[in-house]
Design a protein around this motif. Structure first.
Motif, PDB file in Angstrom:
ATOM      1  N   LYS A  18      25.057  20.033 -24.267  1.00 53.58           N
ATOM      2  CA  LYS A  18      23.671  20.327 -23.413  1.00 53.58           C
ATOM      3  C   LYS A  18      22.450  19.677 -22.634  1.00 53.58           C
ATOM      4  CE  LYS A  18      27.128  23.540 -21.176  1.00 53.58           C
ATOM      5  NZ  LYS A  18      27.168  25.105 -21.276  1.00 53.58           N
ATOM      6  N   ARG A  57      28.017  23.320 -26.922  1.00 60.46           N
ATOM      7  CA  ARG A  57      26.917  23.928 -26.590  1.00 60.46           C
ATOM      8  C   ARG A  57      25.920  23.240 -26.862  1.00 60.46           C
ATOM      9  NH1 ARG A  57      24.087  28.313 -27.173  1.00 60.46           N
ATOM     10  NH2 ARG A  57      22.998  28.735 -25.051  1.00 60.46           N
ATOM     11  N   TRP A  90      32.242  25.764 -31.386  1.00 55.37           N
ATOM     12  CA  TRP A  90      31.677  26.022 -30.106  1.00 55.37           C
ATOM     13  C   TRP A  90      30.560  26.069 -29.883  1.00 55.37           C
ATOM     14  CZ3 TRP A  90      28.782  30.193 -29.705  1.00 55.37           C
ATOM     15  CH2 TRP A  90      28.783  30.844 -30.882  1.00 55.37           C
ATOM     16  N   ARG A  91      29.504  26.492 -30.480  1.00 54.26           N
ATOM     17  CA  ARG A  91      28.273  26.261 -30.815  1.00 54.26           C
ATOM     18  C   ARG A  91      27.822  24.698 -30.942  1.00 54.26           C
ATOM     19  NH1 ARG A  91      24.943  28.566 -36.191  1.00 54.26           N
ATOM     20  NH2 ARG A  91      22.484  28.256 -34.863  1.00 54.26           N
ATOM     21  N   VAL A 151      20.198  23.094 -23.352  1.00 51.21           N
ATOM     22  CA  VAL A 151      20.679  23.435 -25.138  1.00 51.21           C
ATOM     23  C   VAL A 151      19.690  23.109 -26.096  1.00 51.21           C
ATOM     24  CG1 VAL A 151      21.980  24.490 -26.587  1.00 51.21           C
ATOM     25  CG2 VAL A 151      22.757  25.070 -23.890  1.00 51.21           C
TER      26      VAL A 151
END
Length: 134
Positions: free
Chosen positions: A102, A99, A95-96, A105
């Motif tokens: 993007k 992220r 999940w990290r 990010v």
């Protein structure tokens, strides 16, 4: 398949004078090995797979260029990784990593985090940071 029926079609292997080891049966019905220069259906499947990979790489490159994805996605495709594989290389939760795809990010990532990705992709942190899809 019988040893004398092992395919000898022109394929990706025959271009480099490489042969593939296959199992076949001999005249007594016992399993043995035989060398094959290729098999047309296998060659077609491999070419289709490579074409698909190249299309995904080009799409990822365009997404980076258009600001849709971060360079992580492009280098992940180039190295034929998925989220699970990349996660195991960099030691982060999936999940990290997702992220980090993007651009907003990605721009805020520390050099420490970027160095994990750079090491996994076998490039420098600067190459990773400065890749713009060109």
């Amino acid at each position: 398949m019988k040893k004398e029926e092992v395919p000898q079609d022109k394929g990706n292997l025959s271009k480099n004078n490489i042969k593939e080891l296959c199992y076949a049966t001999d005249e007594n019905g016992n399993y043995t090995t035989a060398l094959s220069t290729g098999w047309e259906p296998k060659t077609i499947a491999l070419q289709n797979s490579l074409q698909d990979i190249n299309e995904r790489i080009e799409k990822a490159k365009e997404d980076v260029k258009n600001g849709i994805s971060s360079p992580i996605v492009y280098f992940m495709e180039v190295h034929k990784m998925d989220w699970v594989v990349l996660s195991s290389y960099v030691g982060m939760w999936i999940w990290r990593i997702k992220r980090h795809r993007k651009p907003s990010v990605f721009k805020r990532l520390s050099n420490k985090v970027l160095s994990k990705y750079a090491e996994a992709f076998e490039i420098s942190v600067e190459e990773l940071k400065n890749f713009k899809g060109e």
